[in-house]
Each structure stands twice: as structure tokens, then as C-alpha cells.
Scaffold this motif. Structure first.
Motif, PDB file in Angstrom:
ATOM      1  N   PHE A  17       0.814  -1.218   0.000  1.00 46.75           N
ATOM      2  CA  PHE A  17       0.000   0.000   0.000  1.00 46.75           C
ATOM      3  C   PHE A  17       0.848   1.269   0.000  1.00 46.75           C
ATOM      4  N   TYR A  18       1.870   1.313   0.867  1.00 49.80           N
ATOM      5  CA  TYR A  18       2.635   2.557   1.016  1.00 49.80           C
ATOM      6  C   TYR A  18       4.011   2.246   1.583  1.00 49.80           C
ATOM      7  N   GLU A  19       5.007   2.950   1.087  1.00 50.43           N
ATOM      8  CA  GLU A  19       6.365   2.853   1.629  1.00 50.43           C
ATOM      9  C   GLU A  19       6.779   4.210   2.161  1.00 50.43           C
ATOM     10  N   ASP A  20       7.176   4.243   3.417  1.00 47.96           N
ATOM     11  CA  ASP A  20       7.662   5.470   4.042  1.00 47.96           C
ATOM     12  C   ASP A  20       9.176   5.486   3.916  1.00 47.96           C
ATOM     13  N   THR A  21       9.711   6.410   3.170  1.00 48.43           N
ATOM     14  CA  THR A  21      11.157   6.478   2.950  1.00 48.43           C
ATOM     15  C   THR A  21      11.852   7.420   3.930  1.00 48.43           C
ATOM     16  N   SER A  22      11.088   7.959   4.893  1.00 52.34           N
ATOM     17  CA  SER A  22      11.685   8.778   5.943  1.00 52.34           C
ATOM     18  C   SER A  22      12.257   7.871   7.017  1.00 52.34           C
ATOM     19  N   GLU A  23      12.535   8.426   8.168  1.00 58.48           N
ATOM     20  CA  GLU A  23      13.107   7.630   9.256  1.00 58.48           C
ATOM     21  C   GLU A  23      12.042   7.159  10.236  1.00 58.48           C
ATOM     22  N   HIS A  24      10.797   7.137   9.800  1.00 59.52           N
ATOM     23  CA  HIS A  24       9.735   6.620  10.661  1.00 59.52           C
ATOM     24  C   HIS A  24       9.974   5.140  10.961  1.00 59.52           C
ATOM     25  N   TYR A  25       9.442   4.700  12.105  1.00 59.80           N
ATOM     26  CA  TYR A  25       9.675   3.337  12.570  1.00 59.80           C
ATOM     27  C   TYR A  25       9.240   2.303  11.537  1.00 59.80           C
ATOM     28  N   ALA A  26       8.019   2.455  11.015  1.00 59.24           N
ATOM     29  CA  ALA A  26       7.518   1.513  10.019  1.00 59.24           C
ATOM     30  C   ALA A  26       7.802   2.048   8.620  1.00 59.24           C
ATOM     31  N   SER A  27       8.302   1.201   7.735  1.00 61.01           N
ATOM     32  CA  SER A  27       8.621   1.643   6.384  1.00 61.01           C
ATOM     33  C   SER A  27       7.615   1.148   5.358  1.00 61.01           C
ATOM     34  N   TYR A  29       3.711  -0.603   4.461  1.00 58.72           N
ATOM     35  CA  TYR A  29       2.343  -0.881   4.885  1.00 58.72           C
ATOM     36  C   TYR A  29       1.652  -1.667   3.772  1.00 58.72           C
ATOM     37  N   TYR A  30       0.771  -2.572   4.179  1.00 63.22           N
ATOM     38  CA  TYR A  30       0.068  -3.425   3.234  1.00 63.22           C
ATOM     39  C   TYR A  30      -1.432  -3.255   3.430  1.00 63.22           C
ATOM     40  N   GLN A  31      -2.183  -3.562   2.369  1.00 62.26           N
ATOM     41  CA  GLN A  31      -3.638  -3.497   2.481  1.00 62.26           C
ATOM     42  C   GLN A  31      -4.262  -4.783   1.972  1.00 62.26           C
ATOM     43  N   CYS A  32      -5.223  -5.271   2.739  1.00 59.84           N
ATOM     44  CA  CYS A  32      -6.008  -6.428   2.336  1.00 59.84           C
ATOM     45  C   CYS A  32      -7.103  -5.961   1.373  1.00 59.84           C
ATOM     46  N   GLN A  33      -7.205  -6.614   0.237  1.00 60.15           N
ATOM     47  CA  GLN A  33      -8.209  -6.240  -0.749  1.00 60.15           C
ATOM     48  C   GLN A  33      -9.584  -6.828  -0.429  1.00 60.15           C
ATOM     49  N   ASN A  34      -9.641  -7.701   0.563  1.00 60.10           N
ATOM     50  CA  ASN A  34     -10.919  -8.290   0.975  1.00 60.10           C
ATOM     51  C   ASN A  34     -11.609  -7.434   2.034  1.00 60.10           C
ATOM     52  N   CYS A  35     -10.911  -7.147   3.133  1.00 63.63           N
ATOM     53  CA  CYS A  35     -11.520  -6.379   4.223  1.00 63.63           C
ATOM     54  C   CYS A  35     -11.036  -4.934   4.289  1.00 63.63           C
ATOM     55  N   ARG A  36     -10.065  -4.570   3.449  1.00 61.63           N
ATOM     56  CA  ARG A  36      -9.542  -3.211   3.322  1.00 61.63           C
ATOM     57  C   ARG A  36      -8.758  -2.734   4.538  1.00 61.63           C
ATOM     58  N   LEU A  37      -8.320  -3.651   5.384  1.00 56.86           N
ATOM     59  CA  LEU A  37      -7.441  -3.303   6.500  1.00 56.86           C
ATOM     60  C   LEU A  37      -6.074  -2.896   5.958  1.00 56.86           C
ATOM     61  N   ILE A  38      -5.463  -1.893   6.596  1.00 59.22           N
ATOM     62  CA  ILE A  38      -4.094  -1.470   6.286  1.00 59.22           C
ATOM     63  C   ILE A  38      -3.242  -1.802   7.510  1.00 59.22           C
ATOM     64  N   PHE A  39      -2.080  -2.408   7.292  1.00 55.75           N
ATOM     65  CA  PHE A  39      -1.294  -2.822   8.458  1.00 55.75           C
ATOM     66  C   PHE A  39       0.204  -2.846   8.155  1.00 55.75           C
ATOM     67  N   ALA A  40       0.981  -2.672   9.224  1.00 52.73           N
ATOM     68  CA  ALA A  40       2.428  -2.800   9.139  1.00 52.73           C
ATOM     69  C   ALA A  40       2.805  -4.260   9.366  1.00 52.73           C
ATOM     70  N   PRO A  41       3.842  -4.751   8.709  1.00 53.17           N
ATOM     71  CA  PRO A  41       4.250  -6.146   8.878  1.00 53.17           C
ATOM     72  C   PRO A  41       4.999  -6.337  10.191  1.00 53.17           C
ATOM     73  N   PRO A  42       5.200  -7.591  10.611  1.00 51.39           N
ATOM     74  CA  PRO A  42       5.884  -7.852  11.886  1.00 51.39           C
ATOM     75  C   PRO A  42       7.242  -7.170  12.021  1.00 51.39           C
ATOM     76  N   LYS A  43       7.985  -7.035  10.938  1.00 49.93           N
ATOM     77  CA  LYS A  43       9.325  -6.425  11.039  1.00 49.93           C
ATOM     78  C   LYS A  43       9.255  -4.968  11.472  1.00 49.93           C
ATOM     79  N   ASP A  44       8.114  -4.329  11.275  1.00 50.80           N
ATOM     80  CA  ASP A  44       7.973  -2.917  11.609  1.00 50.80           C
ATOM     81  C   ASP A  44       7.149  -2.671  12.867  1.00 50.80           C
TER      82      ASP A  44
END
Length: 219
Positions: A17-27, A29-44
Motif C-alpha cells: 500500500f505505502y512505503e515510508d522512505t523517511s526515518e519513521h519506525y515503520a517503512s 504498509y500493506y492493504q487487504c483487498q478483501n476487508c480493506r485493512l491497512i497494516f504494518a508487517p511484523p518487522k515494523d
């Protein structure tokens, strides 16, 4: 690498869904096309110590009228739906439990649960007329599991009241959205996500305020 499945609905239909190229903790984000949830992966995700350090900066005080007014966004519409002397659970009550006190002052009985401050799993062995989760669901690493557990603790006709900022699945909105910049916020819900949950639970759902969502369980 794309996650295998959505952390809410278990669908494998996931896109980047989105890549943060700044120094924010999470880089990423993904989105489910079924329920439309947006979430950071375990590494972030933050570890438990990092989470606790962030929560320790919260200044939640039952005597703080400003904090009570904030919680009233959920308290007022939910309390208007409840029968007198209802039995409730405040899930994720935090370092200064307050919403439970507000409901007790209104004549209801309450229990609280917080995995950092009041970790008593016996609360999940009971059933409730209503459950609240204010500024909690955005912290959940496994929202499908946690929300289904709460739903299972609701009595027929009961209410689940949630407060969280609702995401828009628009890149420009998400890039500038201050809500995602809290390192403990890793899971973001669109209105479509909450409608998916209502269908999943065969529940009704209402949005009485911008950040307030109330589900009712079928009788």
C-alpha cells in the motif's frame, strides 16, 4: 515481501500500500483487498519494551475533564443504548482507567483488562452486555483473533464500542496522516473494514461520530 495472509480476515489478497522512505519506525504498509485493512508487517512492529515505554508517556487521569470529554465521544452514544445496570468490560483500559469509572457512575457494573496494566485473563471467561475498546484496536498485532475473542464474550443483543481514527485508503491521506506516526499504531481500519466485520459477525454497525464505531450482536 508480501505477508501471506491478512491479520484480520486471513485473505491472501494483499497488496503493498505505502512505503515510508523517511526515518519513521515503520517503512512498509500493506492493504487487504478483501476487508480493506491497512497494516504494518511484523518487522515494523515495536517490541514489548518499546510499546510499554510509549504507553508510560500517556497521562490518562479519571479526574481530567478533558480526558473524560474525549471518552464521551463513545460513552454518550453507547450509554444511551444500554439497559440500566448493564455489565461491561473495558478492554485496553490503559495506565489510568477512566471509561469504566464513567460507566460505573452511570449505574453499570464494569471489569477492565489491559495486557500491560491489568492482565487478568479471567475476564474472557465471562460474558458482557457491552464491551469497549477506546484507542486500542490500532495497536493490535492480531486483530482477527482479539476482536473475535471479544465478540465471543458479548451476550446476545450486546454492544461492542470502538474508538479509533478511521483510515482512508488514499495514498496522499495516509502519507500525511499523523495517526500512523505513533510507533505503536500498526493496524488501521477503513469504514469498509468495519462493514466487513459487521458482515463477518452478522451484526449491525453504526458510526455515531468520526472515530466511534458501535456494533450490536444479534439477539
Amino acid at each position: 515481501m508480501l505477508p501471506d495472509t491478512c491479520i484480520l480476515c486471513n485473505s491472501s489478497d494483499i497488496t503493498h500500500f505505502y512505503e515510508d522512505t523517511s526515518e519513521h519506525y515503520a517503512s512498509d504498509y500493506y492493504q487487504c483487498q478483501n476487508c480493506r485493512l491497512i497494516f504494518a508487517p511484523p518487522k515494523d512492529r515495536p517490541d514489548r519494551n518499546e510499546e510499554f515505554a510509549r504507553y508510560e508517556t500517556h497521562e490518562n487521569d479519571p479526574e481530567d475533564e478533558g480526558y473524560r470529554n474525549f471518552l464521551s465521544q463513545l460513552f454518550d452514544p453507547l450509554n444511551n443504548l444500554l439497559e440500566p445496570e448493564s455489565y461491561g468490560l473495558d478492554f485496553g483500559s490503559g495506565p489510568g482507567p477512566t471509561l469504566n469509572i464513567m460507566f460505573e457512575e452511570a449505574g453499570h457494573q464494569m471489569r477492565i483488562y489491559d495486557s500491560f496494566y491489568d492482565d487478568d485473563p479471567s475476564v474472557f471467561e465471562e460474558t458482557y452486555d457491552f464491551i469497549t475498546a477506546t484507542e486500542v484496536v490500532e495497536h493490535l498485532f492480531n486483530p482477527g483473533q482479539e476482536l473475535d475473542r471479544l465478540w465471543g464474550c458479548l451476550r446476545p443483543g450486546g454492544y461492542l464500542g470502538i474508538m479509533t481514527k478511521i483510515a482512508e485508503d488514499d495514498i496522499d491521506f495516509f502519507a500525511d496522516w499523523h495517526y500512523r506516526l505513533d510507533i505503536t499504531h500498526v493496524t488501521f481500519y477503513t469504514k469498509e473494514t468495519f462493514r466487513w466485520l459487521a458482515d463477518h459477525w452478522n451484526a449491525s454497525v453504526d458510526f455515531p461520530a468520526d472515530r466511534v464505531i458501535i456494533f450490536q450482536k444479534p439477539e
